[in-house]
Write an enzyme that holds these catalytic residues in place. Structure first.
Site, mmCIF file in Angstrom:
data_model
loop_
_atom_site.group_PDB
_atom_site.id
_atom_site.type_symbol
_atom_site.label_atom_id
_atom_site.label_comp_id
_atom_site.label_asym_id
_atom_site.label_seq_id
_atom_site.Cartn_x
_atom_site.Cartn_y
_atom_site.Cartn_z
ATOM 1 N N LYS A 166 -3.967 -14.763 4.401
ATOM 2 C CA LYS A 166 -2.525 -14.622 4.609
ATOM 3 C C LYS A 166 -1.937 -16.010 4.767
ATOM 4 C CE LYS A 166 0.240 -11.022 5.084
ATOM 5 N NZ LYS A 166 -0.050 -9.675 4.558
HETATM 6 N N1 GLU Z 1 1.541 -8.532 1.526
HETATM 7 C C1 GLU Z 1 0.942 -7.318 1.037
HETATM 8 C C2 GLU Z 1 0.003 -6.742 2.051
HETATM 9 O O1 GLU Z 1 0.098 -7.026 3.216
HETATM 10 C C3 GLU Z 1 0.330 -7.485 -0.338
HETATM 11 C C4 GLU Z 1 -0.796 -8.453 -0.428
HETATM 12 C C5 GLU Z 1 -1.268 -8.689 -1.870
HETATM 13 O O2 GLU Z 1 -0.828 -8.011 -2.770
HETATM 14 O O3 GLU Z 1 -2.083 -9.601 -2.013
HETATM 15 O O4 GLU Z 1 -0.840 -5.938 1.756
#
Ligand code: GLU
Length: 423
Positions: free
Chosen positions: A115
């Site tokens: 993240k």
């Molecule tokens: N931000 C989204 C999540 O928390 C998508 C992450 C992604 O597609 O890599 O799952």
């Protein structure tokens, strides 16, 4: 030239990292793992904090802080969103990265978890400023990212434009276009059909399955949706299309409600025109959407909204986590004791990363799927994950979150054990 700085990073006592660690500890205890294996699963593999000097449109320089945490690389490249929010801090990013690892493992997409975040309120900045922030952040973290290393995607406060700038900056550094470095890009620039609505489609698919598992017919059931952003908005739309009466929706500014059911397309028009659900004509007054007397509550905003202080007031039979980490472990116990069914984030909101995976596969192969193909494959994966988690929970008499976390953690641990330790 004047210089503005942000306050030093503040670590939150309790908070999402504590919640994520508590959930992991419960899973590794059930799985009987020793302290060494637990420690490997609990610690981020790599993390970087970067300074982002931004020249504002009026020429002042402002110094922002960004993070990228790669929690796991064991099952494949790290994967996870990039968040722009004034609440971002390193511990929050660590928690969100860990949840991505479990989500990818549970859905068996071949990624670890990551993240990123920048502490910034994007509403206070122009598009040109946000572009400069994104490009500088991308440049700072570029040694860590790439289609085989770590693949960012949108999250709170970022969108397909952010991903286009990120892809362009990385590509300029490499000297050629690298579509696979991000997902959630515009469809006209290597994005996947169906990505923008994927998280919400998955949320609604499991929400309908969860209602049916409780003997509640979705046609005529009632729902409340917290959050009207990338996840909540389409979740409300798809629920209404499935015949669910969406009695209330909210955003960070307030709630709009109508016990007979809100006309969601009209609410969407109101949001497009005004920027908020607040002030939508024909709405009822509601004090707290989370405690409304509805069958289904979709929490699609931020972490920690269901906690020890309000969980006992929740009246919905089924709670579906469109957000990451919206329920604290203390609230989980209260909801479990009250007989509520909580469909956990790592299952409920996995549609986004599933279609991110499809986008990455398409970009790497330079071959594009139809919307129908994307949606059919998304639905297959969500259905089998829902069935697997429900069966595991029933067999071991566990809450869905514990069952899902155990299945995911076991998959990551197996990969660790098969790979062995280097050196
Ligand atoms: N931000 C989204 C999540 O928390 C998508 C992450 C992604 O597609 O890599 O799952």
């Amino acid at each position: 030239m004047t210089t503005m700085t942000q306050p030093a990073d503040q670590q939150v006592a309790g908070g999402p990292l504590n919640d994520a660690q508590t959930q992991l500890r419960e899973a590794t205890t059930i799985l009987g793992y020793d302290d060494g294996l637990h420690a490997m699963l609990a610690a981020p593999r790599r993390e970087v904090t970067v300074s982002i000097p931004l020249r504002r449109d009026d020429s002042r320089i402002e110094l922002l802080t960004g993070h990228r945490v790669q929690h796991s690389l064991t099952r494949g490249p790290a994967k996870g969103g990039l968040r722009y929010s004034p609440d971002v801090n390193l511990d929050e990013v660590r928690a969100l990265a860990m949840w991505m690892t479990w989500k990818c493992a549970l859905l068996d997409v071949p990624y670890g978890g990551a993240k990123g975040g920048i502490r910034i309120d994007p509403r206070q900045y122009s598009q040109a400023e946000l572009e400069r922030v994104t490009r500088r952040y991308t440049s700072e973290i570029s040694p860590l990212i790439g289609p085989e290393r770590d693949i960012p995607a949108p999250d709170i406060g970022t969108d397909e434009n952010t991903m286009a700038w990120l892809m362009d900056t990385y590509s300029a550094q490499q000297g050629h276009t690298v579509l696979g470095v991000t997902t959630g890009k515009p469809v006209s620039l290597g994005g996947s059909r169906g990505r923008a609505t994927a998280t919400s489609r998955g949320v609604v698919q499991v929400a309908l399955a969860a209602l049916r598992s409780r003997g509640i017919d979705p046609a005529g059931a009632t729902a409340a949706v917290q959050g009207f952003g990338k996840v909540g908005r389409y979740a409300a739309r798809f629920l209404a299309e499935a015949g669910v009466r969406v009695a209330a929706v909210s955003d960070q500014y307030g709630t709009t409600a109508a016990s007979a059911g809100l006309p969601i397309p009209a609410v969407e028009e109101h949001v497009d025109a005004t920027g908020s659900v607040v002030g939508f004509a024909c709405g009822d007054q509601v004090d707290d959407l989370l405690t409304l007397d509805v069958d289904l509550l979709v929490v699609a905003a931020v972490e920690g909204v269901l906690h020890a202080g309000n969980a006992a007031e929740v009246r919905a039979q089924v709670i579906v986590e469109g957000a990451n980490g919206p329920t604290t472990p203390e609230a989980d116990v209260i909801l479990q004791d009250a007989g509520r069914l909580v469909v956990p984030d790592i299952l409920a909101n996995a549609g986004g990363v599933i279609v991110s995976y499809f986008e990455w596969v398409q970009a790497n192969q330079a071959y594009w799927w139809s919307a129908a193909e994307v949606e059919a494959q998304l639905a297959d994966r969500m259905t089998s994950a829902w069935e697997r988690v429900s069966e595991h929970a029933a067999r071991l008499d566990l809450p869905l979150r514990t069952a899902a976390t155990c299945l995911a953690v076991e998959r990551v641990a197996q990969a660790h054990l098969l790979r062995g330790l280097y050196p």
